[in-house]
Design an enzyme around this catalytic site. Structure first.
Site, PDB file in Angstrom:
ATOM      1  N   HIS A 110     -11.989  17.612 -33.677  1.00  0.00           N
ATOM      2  CA  HIS A 110     -11.007  17.617 -32.587  1.00  0.00           C
ATOM      3  C   HIS A 110     -10.427  16.231 -32.367  1.00  0.00           C
ATOM      4  CE1 HIS A 110     -12.410  21.604 -30.625  1.00  0.00           C
ATOM      5  NE2 HIS A 110     -11.312  21.779 -31.331  1.00  0.00           N
ATOM      6  N   LYS A 163     -19.997  35.145 -35.799  1.00  0.00           N
ATOM      7  CA  LYS A 163     -19.277  34.854 -34.567  1.00  0.00           C
ATOM      8  C   LYS A 163     -19.604  35.927 -33.508  1.00  0.00           C
ATOM      9  CE  LYS A 163     -15.751  33.251 -31.938  1.00  0.00           C
ATOM     10  NZ  LYS A 163     -14.781  32.218 -31.723  1.00  0.00           N
ATOM     11  N   GLU A 214     -20.906  30.266 -23.812  1.00  0.00           N
ATOM     12  CA  GLU A 214     -21.141  29.036 -24.558  1.00  0.00           C
ATOM     13  C   GLU A 214     -22.060  28.056 -23.834  1.00  0.00           C
ATOM     14  OE1 GLU A 214     -17.692  27.462 -26.463  1.00  0.00           O
ATOM     15  OE2 GLU A 214     -18.737  25.629 -27.052  1.00  0.00           O
ATOM     16  N   ARG A 273      -3.635  40.882 -12.258  1.00  0.00           N
ATOM     17  CA  ARG A 273      -5.075  40.582 -12.244  1.00  0.00           C
ATOM     18  C   ARG A 273      -5.827  41.122 -13.461  1.00  0.00           C
ATOM     19  NH1 ARG A 273      -4.370  41.871  -6.895  1.00  0.00           N
ATOM     20  NH2 ARG A 273      -4.115  39.996  -5.614  1.00  0.00           N
ATOM     21  N   ASN A 313     -19.316  25.090 -33.184  1.00  0.00           N
ATOM     22  CA  ASN A 313     -18.529  23.859 -33.075  1.00  0.00           C
ATOM     23  C   ASN A 313     -18.875  22.840 -34.147  1.00  0.00           C
ATOM     24  OD1 ASN A 313     -16.686  24.262 -31.106  1.00  0.00           O
ATOM     25  ND2 ASN A 313     -18.137  23.817 -29.453  1.00  0.00           N
ATOM     26  N   ARG A 348     -23.750  29.477 -29.092  1.00  0.00           N
ATOM     27  CA  ARG A 348     -22.341  29.551 -29.461  1.00  0.00           C
ATOM     28  C   ARG A 348     -21.810  28.166 -29.827  1.00  0.00           C
ATOM     29  NH1 ARG A 348     -17.662  33.023 -26.229  1.00  0.00           N
ATOM     30  NH2 ARG A 348     -15.952  32.538 -27.640  1.00  0.00           N
ATOM     31  N   HIS A 391     -16.418  20.302 -35.250  1.00  0.00           N
ATOM     32  CA  HIS A 391     -15.345  20.276 -34.258  1.00  0.00           C
ATOM     33  C   HIS A 391     -15.373  19.065 -33.345  1.00  0.00           C
ATOM     34  CE1 HIS A 391     -14.570  24.293 -35.652  1.00  0.00           C
ATOM     35  NE2 HIS A 391     -13.594  24.475 -34.785  1.00  0.00           N
ATOM     36  N   HIS A 410      -5.523  22.676 -37.611  1.00  0.00           N
ATOM     37  CA  HIS A 410      -6.862  22.659 -37.028  1.00  0.00           C
ATOM     38  C   HIS A 410      -7.949  22.696 -38.104  1.00  0.00           C
ATOM     39  CE1 HIS A 410     -10.130  23.623 -34.272  1.00  0.00           C
ATOM     40  NE2 HIS A 410     -10.414  24.683 -35.020  1.00  0.00           N
ATOM     41  N   LYS A 429     -11.917  34.105 -25.535  1.00  0.00           N
ATOM     42  CA  LYS A 429     -11.300  32.897 -24.976  1.00  0.00           C
ATOM     43  C   LYS A 429      -9.790  32.987 -25.141  1.00  0.00           C
ATOM     44  CE  LYS A 429     -14.759  29.415 -26.140  1.00  0.00           C
ATOM     45  NZ  LYS A 429     -14.839  28.091 -26.771  1.00  0.00           N
ATOM     46  N   GLU A 462     -12.890  27.457 -41.340  1.00  0.00           N
ATOM     47  CA  GLU A 462     -13.808  28.026 -40.354  1.00  0.00           C
ATOM     48  C   GLU A 462     -14.850  28.914 -41.048  1.00  0.00           C
ATOM     49  OE1 GLU A 462     -13.807  27.242 -37.169  1.00  0.00           O
ATOM     50  OE2 GLU A 462     -11.782  26.524 -36.698  1.00  0.00           O
TER      51      GLU A 462
HETATM   52  N1  LIG Z   1      -9.348  31.547 -28.457  1.00  0.00           N
HETATM   53  C1  LIG Z   1     -10.131  30.957 -29.310  1.00  0.00           C
HETATM   54  O1  LIG Z   1     -11.341  31.121 -29.275  1.00  0.00           O
HETATM   55  C2  LIG Z   1      -9.527  30.150 -30.379  1.00  0.00           C
HETATM   56  C3  LIG Z   1     -10.319  29.692 -31.429  1.00  0.00           C
HETATM   57  C4  LIG Z   1      -9.716  28.951 -32.444  1.00  0.00           C
HETATM   58  C5  LIG Z   1      -8.362  28.683 -32.389  1.00  0.00           C
HETATM   59  N2  LIG Z   1      -7.616  29.134 -31.343  1.00  0.00           N
HETATM   60  C6  LIG Z   1      -6.190  28.886 -31.245  1.00  0.00           C
HETATM   61  O2  LIG Z   1      -5.559  29.536 -32.323  1.00  0.00           O
HETATM   62  C7  LIG Z   1      -4.369  28.864 -32.639  1.00  0.00           C
HETATM   63  C8  LIG Z   1      -4.232  28.702 -34.106  1.00  0.00           C
HETATM   64  O3  LIG Z   1      -4.210  29.957 -34.705  1.00  0.00           O
HETATM   65  P1  LIG Z   1      -3.563  30.190 -36.126  1.00  0.00           P
HETATM   66  O4  LIG Z   1      -4.109  29.242 -37.076  1.00  0.00           O
HETATM   67  O5  LIG Z   1      -3.722  31.615 -36.403  1.00  0.00           O
HETATM   68  O6  LIG Z   1      -2.050  29.755 -35.913  1.00  0.00           O
HETATM   69  P2  LIG Z   1      -0.682  30.559 -35.658  1.00  0.00           P
HETATM   70  O7  LIG Z   1      -0.852  31.667 -34.748  1.00  0.00           O
HETATM   71  O8  LIG Z   1       0.272  29.521 -35.292  1.00  0.00           O
HETATM   72  O9  LIG Z   1      -0.354  31.111 -37.103  1.00  0.00           O
HETATM   73  C9  LIG Z   1      -0.096  30.243 -38.152  1.00  0.00           C
HETATM   74  C10 LIG Z   1       1.222  30.526 -38.830  1.00  0.00           C
HETATM   75  O10 LIG Z   1       1.119  31.654 -39.660  1.00  0.00           O
HETATM   76  C11 LIG Z   1       2.121  32.598 -39.336  1.00  0.00           C
HETATM   77  N3  LIG Z   1       1.543  33.903 -39.580  1.00  0.00           N
HETATM   78  C12 LIG Z   1       0.590  34.508 -38.861  1.00  0.00           C
HETATM   79  N4  LIG Z   1       0.203  35.625 -39.496  1.00  0.00           N
HETATM   80  C13 LIG Z   1       0.936  35.740 -40.612  1.00  0.00           C
HETATM   81  C14 LIG Z   1       0.982  36.667 -41.665  1.00  0.00           C
HETATM   82  N5  LIG Z   1       0.127  37.687 -41.707  1.00  0.00           N
HETATM   83  N6  LIG Z   1       1.875  36.463 -42.659  1.00  0.00           N
HETATM   84  C15 LIG Z   1       2.697  35.379 -42.637  1.00  0.00           C
HETATM   85  N7  LIG Z   1       2.674  34.473 -41.677  1.00  0.00           N
HETATM   86  C16 LIG Z   1       1.804  34.642 -40.671  1.00  0.00           C
HETATM   87  C17 LIG Z   1       2.465  32.317 -37.932  1.00  0.00           C
HETATM   88  O11 LIG Z   1       3.760  32.738 -37.609  1.00  0.00           O
HETATM   89  C18 LIG Z   1       2.346  30.807 -37.892  1.00  0.00           C
HETATM   90  O12 LIG Z   1       3.496  30.217 -38.404  1.00  0.00           O
HETATM   91  C19 LIG Z   1      -4.410  27.576 -31.878  1.00  0.00           C
HETATM   92  O13 LIG Z   1      -3.533  27.649 -30.805  1.00  0.00           O
HETATM   93  C20 LIG Z   1      -5.822  27.455 -31.402  1.00  0.00           C
HETATM   94  O14 LIG Z   1      -5.934  26.751 -30.196  1.00  0.00           O
HETATM   95  C21 LIG Z   1      -8.179  29.854 -30.339  1.00  0.00           C
HETATM   96 ZN   LIG Z   2     -12.085  25.947 -34.872  1.00  0.00          ZN
END
Ligand SMILES: NC(=O)c1ccc[n+]([C@@H]2O[C@H](COP(=O)([O-])OP(=O)(O)OC[C@H]3O[C@@H](n4cnc5c(N)ncnc54)[C@H](O)[C@@H]3O)[C@@H](O)[C@H]2O)c1
Ligand SMILES: [Zn+2]
Length: 1687
Positions: free
Chosen positions: A332, A307, A317, A190, A325, A321, A328, A344, A212, A254
């Site tokens: 999206h 942010k 949101e 939990r 977007n 907030r 987006h 993304h 999130k 972003e």
């Molecule tokens: N929770 C939220 O509010 C929110 C907001 C935006 C995006 N997201 C989510 O985030 C995800 C995308 O995140 P991301 O772009 O960080 O992708 P990711 O976590 O897949 O990282 C991108 C790539 O970079 C590599 N990597 C990460 N850090 C590294 C480093 N320091 N050195 C070398 N390689 C490294 C990872 O292994 C991966 O291959 C999506 O799943 C998306 O839905 C969530």
């Molecule tokens: Zn985004």
């Protein structure tokens, strides 16, 4: 309210109703006074003092030993973000203090783990309490593991390791790790605390803050999740130093987004420091100390503060907030289509541009804002449109249709009726509302649509009132003004500057050279420049000009002004195109005055190295016959020379003198007066001096652009004032109003700076007008002329003749031809004149007379064509719609044109999408309206009916050596694909009225080449779709033509390099005397051109022909098949059926294999060409090999280059050559290409792979790994220890799988079995491990173990098992089995149940069917049995079927007389295929996936196949004939119809029966006797006929037919070159009477061939076999057996 509490945000504009838009006058931004850093401090202090709103303030403090201060940011009232550089130890200490726990689970992915996990763990160990333990958990990298399945696995791991409620998760990684483990933490027991340590930029500025968390499902991303605020977030920017470049800029999207909605100063920081900021990514190998880390801190801090602030104010949101977007909503939708190929942030970048365009359309922002956003994104290498080259390369074949995007947006729960939530900018750093706004669908559709629909007729309210508008600034003036102001002294406010890439490039370069300071004011309407007063510096980096030609010319001289002696020099360069644009004469002139310029690549072009010598001055001579920009360049810089300059223009006539006058006039405004020599007009005297910047300089409108709103007034009879151009203008096109509009009947009033036009009721034609001084405006004049009348009528009445515009033939397109062609679509008659165009105006009211342009106006990517025709569209009546395709092309000069047309001029404009099935741009449809949802009929058509294929219609270009067969094959392919063929040599002769030989004799090869290149460009502009263009062999000789060709294929067209053995080419050329001699040995030509052909093409085909007619026919067929495969829009090639097999061809030269090929490939689904085993690896040799396979087999080809370490013969470390071979496989359109993933982590591999993928076309990539060493491990569940395993020497197959998943359309893992157990491990891997990985999309997998003990794994593998065959010399790998062996093994293992098959009918004792099918089963090792089940009564059939279904032994049946129709009549099967239904008879019964009986008919396929074996039906007039009206005649009619026969004749002794058939199948009855079946078929044109005659008359009753007469009659109505195929359905006797006659008839006009009944029997049997067994029948064995037993 939010804005008050915001950390720093410029004033938001008040809400503005959409009805009062004025895109040209944006809301004013209140000027900011404080410098950025100061502002921050002040605000922080204010906020702190203000009590409750402790939202997102930051505090800075330093820690001992750290090089950089640490920053803290508050989220939701707590200081929960810590930001610094190189702070691992600090992080560990803080974690120990802030989150004491019994267990720390450090979670990361396998990319991050080796880089950053050990240090963090070590630091933690040093700080956490004694009793606490550290667990680690490593997941594979990438979005595909963010699944529910993965969450289960992690939770099981935690439970198994006894993690309790006092555990803490530390998520070290990107957004995937953060989301995944954040969600685990949210629900584990939990909820347990989570510490986020983001390691990607995206995670830092976005996903880690806000709480999130989520996982993906097959239904969509992030659908299952929770809000779970992290205990703390630690950001160590040092982590970014290892982040791949693409991931880095992904996060930048972003960052840019946040600045765009929130803070103009932050945005400016990003705009101005792109280079420095990009230097901080891993791509740059500089040491940390050399980097501007403070800049990065500032950038990231800026973003996270925003942010943090909005999350605090609006955690869940509901409003503010939502601003985050921005980009987006559309982003999206794009992402849903383009992921996983695009990231993304990349999709958000494209989304931002589109959403900003929506805001522009609604009047909230102007072009300037869009321009800044676009350029800022581009500066970071982000894509800005789905048509961006980057996007096309990364996601080839994917397309974002408006419908699809709207559909995706529709599911958002935040929508409101027909409105979507989109963030509306109101400027940079400002939004229209403090939340996302609701935007109506039709507005979104309009902006997203690639085409525009212009509705004629004015909107009611705008009908009479006068309209005033500003037109975008002139490019020439903007460029000059920038140079002047930068060189001048004092501050200058430039108003109305054009916002284009060129101008931006100029500005950036001047900043480097002069060090000028500039800021944008009035939301970018004004540029305030502080001039350098002539002080210049050697720039720190090269001056990159892209394709900005004006900048290149102006700045070359400016660079020469630099004086310095620190040894550094200035480098001026540009893109590939720029490097071909001449600059020689200018360089010559400068060199003559002591300047030291060196060409670094091609002579006469950029790049240039410029020594900082300064310009001497004195008398400079310059040739001005090429470009006036050379002259202006020297004029602009001349005052800064050491001595006063006298510039003398030499050579022929001076071109574009008005531009020179413009330059001197502008120099005067900046205080330097140029005088013309009293004695010689071509000599200018320029005094020494410094420009004095005027306070304000108004940049005049672009005069050509101004013609459109003025023409609008003219054509609609309204009044329009353009406020920024008037009689003072020096631009040629500024005369348009007075010289064109006034004579046409308009009232024109002009002040020095304004122009007003009132249109008349009807315009008058101008009999003759010379527009040489305003050529660009001729298009505008032409559309006006289209509706100008003297009251005459007729096709040549009301003529306007425009002269002096021949240069318009070589602009963006041949504009004269374009106008003629597109005017015709409106029903307006126009034609080309030698130096112009003449247009016949319509006399009737244009509202009635102008037609709707069918298929839309094609714009040739030319902004002027688009804008002109949108004006003509306004002359049509209300409700009359004209579609203008390619709306985006206006962006070159007037990005907001469509908005202006609608919002200011008052014309209603809607969006339209193009159908993207590859059909021509003419086939467009309206979006958003009712027609939009006209989905393709995915009816109940079953798999047995060939679905009509669709093809990419883009024009195909063929290149290759003279004599290779380009024209021949090009023609054949054009015919096969129903396209038009152009031979550029013929085109040349036709256009010039002289042969190439004559031309070359009179001129030279060089001149011919120039013309040839221009003509190719012309052809491609004029015919972008539906053509096959074959080029002269030497087309690749000039760099210009190579650019044209490369351009064509990189924009997704096809350029095919046609090759043939050079020996054959030489032989052919020696025989051909019709063409000019090459004057050079063909072999040396070939070796020179070879690399050029290669780089200019993206497809290749090798002709293997011995010169005989038959072999040419075969090549034609192969080529047509190749083209159809390549151009099909079906997408990546796939193999269906399970199990499936491919045969490995282990030959050094396939010539040795041809004999056994058919036999050896029985039952296989593909053939593997082991390139590494070939005895030669030249392109020529490999090409021949591929062509040989294609000639002798229909099976798909797998193109494989196996390396030594993986069991092949190719060198292990020769990636470059390996990929150049693979490229050949792709170019040859091999259905599969095996990509050995040698080193997924090396940049070189990734680069090469990316390049290969970009041209992948339909080829299916098999990503492969072969563990020849035998050390890889299949069996490993869970993930926890992957790091330790990977660091040992043993490879984990699971890791390989995850790795290969990124590269292949399917995956091939080959292990080695040492014990039988290894096979079970493999089996578990496939069935247990792979599904838990949850990787999406699910990709087919080949998993097999080598060695004899591994054989069982080959039998168990379902997809594309590699096989051998006894007919081959050796097996390709140890333990390889044949298909027969595999089937036998599968049978023994209980994987194949033996089935019974029957023939139902009576009498059938003589039937060949048992022989046929049993031979097939036997050859493939299938345990089935086929036998006769003879009985005249249908109830017997029913009983057999019932029984068979009950005990599950029944496999299928053939049906013959008398049951074929009874099956249907008595409902003996559950479903009927379309063919069976139409034919009304069942000859095949099979069982579907649900165990239900299906009735099908394969007779017609037998007929069809045997015809197609003999002729290719393209290019003939088809005439079909069916004799007899019995059972099989229906199949015959159906088969002929399927081939496209429309003229179908049916004869039967009983005419009424024939009539029934004729009515049903759309044929007509032949009355008056059999002999007249092919009578009355008069020749249509010269097209030869193809007679297809099918007889179902039993052999015995053919005797009395007047067969000879029939053939004689047919012959009489047939043109020469006609062909006939006679198909006999009866198969006893083998040679029927008709066949015998055929042997003896006179072959005058028709050459006949025939098909024996037994062949049909075999063909339809092969089809049955395939339906029952799911595999290709072993044709050769079956044929041999049937013929041997046939009596
Ligand atoms: N929770 C939220 O509010 C929110 C907001 C935006 C995006 N997201 C989510 O985030 C995800 C995308 O995140 P991301 O772009 O960080 O992708 P990711 O976590 O897949 O990282 C991108 C790539 O970079 C590599 N990597 C990460 N850090 C590294 C480093 N320091 N050195 C070398 N390689 C490294 C990872 O292994 C991966 O291959 C999506 O799943 C998306 O839905 C969530
Ligand atoms: Zn985004």
């Amino acid at each position: 309210m939010e804005s008050e509490s915001s950390p720093r945000r410029t004033t938001r504009s008040s809400a503005r109703p959409a009805a009062s838009p004025a895109p040209t006058s944006p809301p004013k931004r209140s000027p900011s006074t404080a410098s950025p850093s100061k502002a921050k401090r002040v605000r922080v202090a204010e906020l702190e003092g203000r009590g409750p709103v402790k939202a997102a303030f930051t505090t800075d403090y330093s820690i001992a030993g750290a090089a950089h201060p640490i920053h803290r940011v508050s989220v939701l009232g707590a200081e929960s973000v810590t930001l610094g550089f190189g702070i691992t130890s600090h992080i560990a200490k803080q974690i120990a203090a802030k989150a004491p726990a019994s267990t720390y689970l450090v979670a990361t992915d396998s990319n991050v783990a080796p880089l950053h996990l050990p240090a963090l763990k070590e630091a933690l160990r040093a700080h956490i309490a004694e009793g606490s333990r550290i667990l680690e958990y490593i997941i594979p990298p990438g979005e595909s593991v963010k699944t529910r399945e993965m969450k289960n696995v992690i939770e099981d791991f935690m439970l198994a390791n006894k993690c309790t409620r006092d555990s803490c998760i530390i998520a070290l990684g990107g957004g995937v790790v953060g989301d995944m483990f954040g969600f685990v933490a949210a629900t584990f027991m939990r909820g347990i605390p989570v510490i986020q340590i983001p390691t990607t930029l995206l995670a830092m500025v976005d996903s880690s803050i806000g709480g999130k968390t989520a996982v993906d499902t097959p239904h969509g991303k992030n659908l299952i999740g929770a809000f779970h605020q992290p205990r703390h977030i630690f950001m160590d920017l040092a982590y970014l130093r290892t982040l791949p470049h693409r991931e880095y800029i992904n996060g930048m999207a972003e960052v840019i987004k946040t600045a765009a909605i929130w803070d103009e100063e932050d945005f400016a920081l990003l705009e101005n420091n792109a280079e420095d900021i990009l230097n901080l990514s891993a791509a740059n190998k500089k040491a940390d100390s050399e980097l501007n880390t403070d800049l990065l801190l500032k950038v990231v801090l800026g973003s996270i503060r925003v942010k943090a602030h909005v999350v605090t104010v609006d955690e869940k949101e509901t409003g503010l907030r939502g601003l985050l977007n921005f980009g987006h909503t559309v982003g999206h939708a794009i992402e849903a289509i383009l992921s996983p190929e695009l990231l993304h942030g990349e999709c958000v970048a494209m989304g931002m541009v589109r959403e900003a365009e929506i805001a522009r359309h609604l009047g909230y922002v102007n072009d300037v804002v869009i321009g800044r956003i676009v350029r800022c994104l581009q500066a970071y290498g982000l894509p800005v449109s789905t048509e961006d080259k980057k996007v096309l390369q990364l996601a080839p074949g994917k397309h974002c249709s408006v419908d699809q995007m709207m559909d995706i947006m529709r599911v958002d729960k935040k929508n409101q009726g027909n409105k979507k939530r989109v963030v509306m900018l109101a400027g940079i750093g400002k939004t229209h509302e403090p939340k996302a706004s609701f935007i109506p669908d039709d507005v979104i559709i309009k902006v997203l649509s690639p085409a525009m629909v212009v509705d004629g007729g004015l909107k009611a309210d705008s009908a009479r009132k006068e309209v005033r508008l500003n037109v975008p600034g002139s490019k020439s003036i903007s460029n000059r003004a920038l140079v002047l102001a930068a060189l001048g002294k004092g501050e200058c406010r430039l108003e109305g500057l054009l916002h284009s890439d060129d101008v931006q490039v100029m500005l950036d370069s001047l900043q480097k050279l002069v060090g000028i300071k500039y800021i944008w004011e009035d939301n970018g309407n004004t540029l305030v420049v502080e001039g350098g007063a002539g002080k210049l510096q050697v720039p720190n980096s090269e001056i990159y000009l892209g394709n900005a030609g004006t900048a290149a010319r102006f700045l070359t001289t400016v660079c020469c002004l630099v004086r310095s002696n620190d040894g550094r020099t200035t480098t001026v360069t540009g893109n590939a195109r720029m490097k071909q644009r001449p600059i020689g004469p200018l360089v010559e002139a400068l060199r003559s005055k002591g300047c030291d310029l060196t060409y670094l690549e091609g002579q006469g072009c950029l790049p240039l190295k410029v020594e900082p010598t300064g310009l001497k001055g004195g008398h400079i001579k310059l040739s001005a016959s090429i470009s006036s920009q050379y002259v202006s360049s020297i004029l602009l810089s001349a005052p800064y020379a050491e001595t006063a300059v006298t510039l003398e223009l030499i050579g022929d006539a001076v071109v574009s003198k008005p531009y020179i006058d413009m330059t001197t006039a502008m120099m005067k405004s900046f205080g330097i007066v140029v005088t013309v020599d009293p004695g010689n007009d071509n000599i200018y005297h320029i005094p020494k001096g410094v420009y004095k910047n005027p306070k304000t300089y108004l940049v005049e409108a672009d005069a050509s652009s101004a013609t459109y709103p003025l023409a609008f007034a003219a054509i609609t009879g309204t009044k329009v004032t353009v406020t920024n151009i008037g009689s003072n203008s020096l631009q040629g096109d500024a005369e348009f109003a007075v010289k064109v509009l006034r004579p046409m009947g308009c009232v024109v009033e002009q002040t020095a700076t304004q122009t007003t036009v009132q249109g008349p009721k009807r315009l008058k034609p101008i009999p003759s007008i010379d527009m040489e001084t305003m050529t660009d405006a001729f298009l505008t004049a032409s559309v006006l002329a289209a509706v100008a009348t003297n009251g005459e009528s007729g096709p040549d009445a009301n003529l306007t003749k425009i002269h002096g515009i021949s240069n318009q033939r070589v602009k963006e397109c041949n504009r004269i031809a374009a106008m003629v062609e597109q005017l015709a679509k409106f029903g307006v008659h126009a034609s080309e004149l030698p130096d112009g165009i003449q247009i016949s105006g319509v006399n009737e009211d244009p509202k009635k007379a102008l037609k709707s342009p069918e298929g839309g106006v094609f714009c040739y990517d030319d902004h002027r064509v688009a804008m002109s025709f949108s004006i003509l569209a306004c002359a049509r009546g209300a409700g009359q719609k004209s579609i203008i395709l390619e709306k985006k092309c206006v962006e070159k000069t007037w990005p907001a044109w469509w908005d202006a047309l609608e919002n200011i001029l008052g014309i209603s404009v809607t969006g339209a999408d193009l159908v993207h099935d590859g059909s021509s741009s003419a086939g467009n449809k309206q979006v958003g309206g009712k027609a939009a949802s006209a989905a393709p009929a995915t009816s109940t058509v079953t798999k047995t009916t060939p679905v009509k294929a669709t093809f990419d219609e883009t024009t195909v270009v063929v290149i290759g050596m003279r004599g290779a067969g380009k024209s021949h094959m090009g023609k054949a392919a054009a015919k096969a694909l129903n396209r038009t063929f152009i031979d550029t040599d013929d085109y040349f002769a036709h256009k010039m009225g002289i042969t190439i030989a004559e031309y070359v004799k009179d001129h030279s090869w060089a001149e011919f080449r120039k013309l040839e290149c221009a003509q190719l460009q012309q052809i491609l502009n004029d015919h972008p779709k539906g053509y096959v263009v074959s080029c002269g062999g030497g087309i690749v000789e000039t760099p210009e033509a190579r650019v044209v060709l490369k351009d064509w294929h990189s924009k997704k067209g096809r350029v095919i390099h046609l090759t043939r053995d050079i020996g054959a080419v030489v032989e052919y050329l020696t025989a051909d005397k019709t063409r000019p001699a090459l004057g050079e040995d063909p072999k040396s030509i070939w070796s020179r051109r070879r690399p050029w052909y290669k780089e200019c093409s993206n497809a290749e085909f090798k002709i293997v022909a011995d010169g005989s007619d038959a072999s040419w026919k075969a090549v034609e067929r192969d080529f047509a098949k190749y083209m159809r495969f390549m151009l099909s829009t079906e997408g990546t090639f796939q193999v269906a059926g399970s199990p499936s097999f491919f045969l490995c061809l282990t030959f050094g030269d396939l010539h040795d294999a041809v004999k056994v090929l058919e036999n050896a490939s029985e039952g296989a689904d593909a053939l593997e060409l082991r390139v590494d085993l070939l005895k030669e690896w030249s392109d020529e040799f490999i090409g021949t090999q591929i062509s040989l396979i294609r000639r002798h087999s229909d099976l798909p080809i797998i193109f494989t280059v196996r390396t030594k370490s993986q069991g092949g013969r190719f060198a292990d470390n020769d990636l470059v050559n390996m990929f150049s071979l693979l490229e050949l496989g792709v170019k040859y359109q091999c259905e599969f290409v095996d990509v050995e993933v040698l080193d997924a982590k090396s940049e070189q591999f990734l680069e090469l792979y990316k390049a290969l993928r970009a041209n992948k076309g339909r080829s299916h990539f098999l990503a492969s790994f072969h563990d020849f060493s035998g050390t890889a491990i299949w069996d490993q569940t869970g993930y926890g220890s992957s790091l330790s395993a990977a660091s040992g020497s043993r490879v984990m197959m699971r890791d390989k799988y995850v790795e290969l998943h990124q590269f292949g359309d399917s995956i091939k893992l080959i292990g080695k079995a040492n014990t039988l157990d290894d096979n079970f491990a493999l089996h578990r891997f496939v069935h247990e491990t792979v599904p838990t990985l949850g990787l999406q999309p699910v990709k087919p997998l080949i998993a097999v173990n080598m060695t004899a003990v591994g054989q069982v794994s080959r039998a168990l593998n379902d997809y594309m098992t590699p096989v051998t065959h006894p007919a081959l010399p050796i097996a390709a790998a140890p333990g390889q089995l044949s298909i027969k062996q595999i089937h036998e093994t599968r049978y023994l293992l209980g994987l194949i149940a033996p089935k019974k098959f029957y023939l139902f009918g009576h009498p059938i004792a003589q039937s060949m069917s048992p022989t046929l099918h049993n031979a097939g089963f036997n050859a493939l090792g299938l345990p089935h049995k086929y036998s006769l089940s003879e009985n005249p009564n249908w109830s017997h059939v029913k009983a057999m079927l019932d029984e068979g279904l009950k005990n599950k032994t029944f496999g299928g049946a053939s049906v013959t007389i008398p049951h074929k129709e009874e099956i249907i009549k008595h409902n003996l099967v559950s479903t009927l295929t379309e063919a069976a239904t139409k034919i009304g008879a069942v000859n095949t019964i099979m069982i579907d996936d649900h165990g239900k009986l299906v009735g099908d008919n394969t007779d017609w396929l037998g007929i069809r196949a045997s015809i197609l074996k003999r002729v290719s039906i393209e290019g003939y007039d088809l005439v079909g004939g069916v004799i007899g009206a019995g059972g099989t005649s229906r199949a015959a009619c159906f088969a002929l119809k399927s081939l496209g026969v429309t003229d179908l004749r049916i004869w039967n002794r009983t005419e009424s029966k024939a009539a029934g058939l004729a009515e049903e199948f759309g044929g007509h009855v032949v009355s008056g006797g059999f002999e007249h079946i092919f009578d009355k078929s008069p020749a249509v044109g010269a097209k030869p006929k193809l007679f297809l005659l099918v007889s179902s008359v039993p052999g015995a009753s053919q005797n009395d037919l007047p067969i000879d007469e029939m053939f004689t009659n047919a012959n009489a109505g047939a043109p020469a070159g006609s062909v006939g195929v006679f198909v006999e359905m009866a198969y006893r006797p083998r040679q029927t009477v008709i066949i015998e006659h055929l042997g003896s008839i006179e072959r005058t006009n028709i050459s006949w061939s025939y098909v024996e009944g037994v062949e049909i029997l075999i063909e339809q049997g092969l089809e049955q076999f395939t339906r029952w067994t799911g595999r290709r029948a072993p044709r050769k064995v079956i044929e041999e057996t049937v013929y041997a037993n046939y009596k």
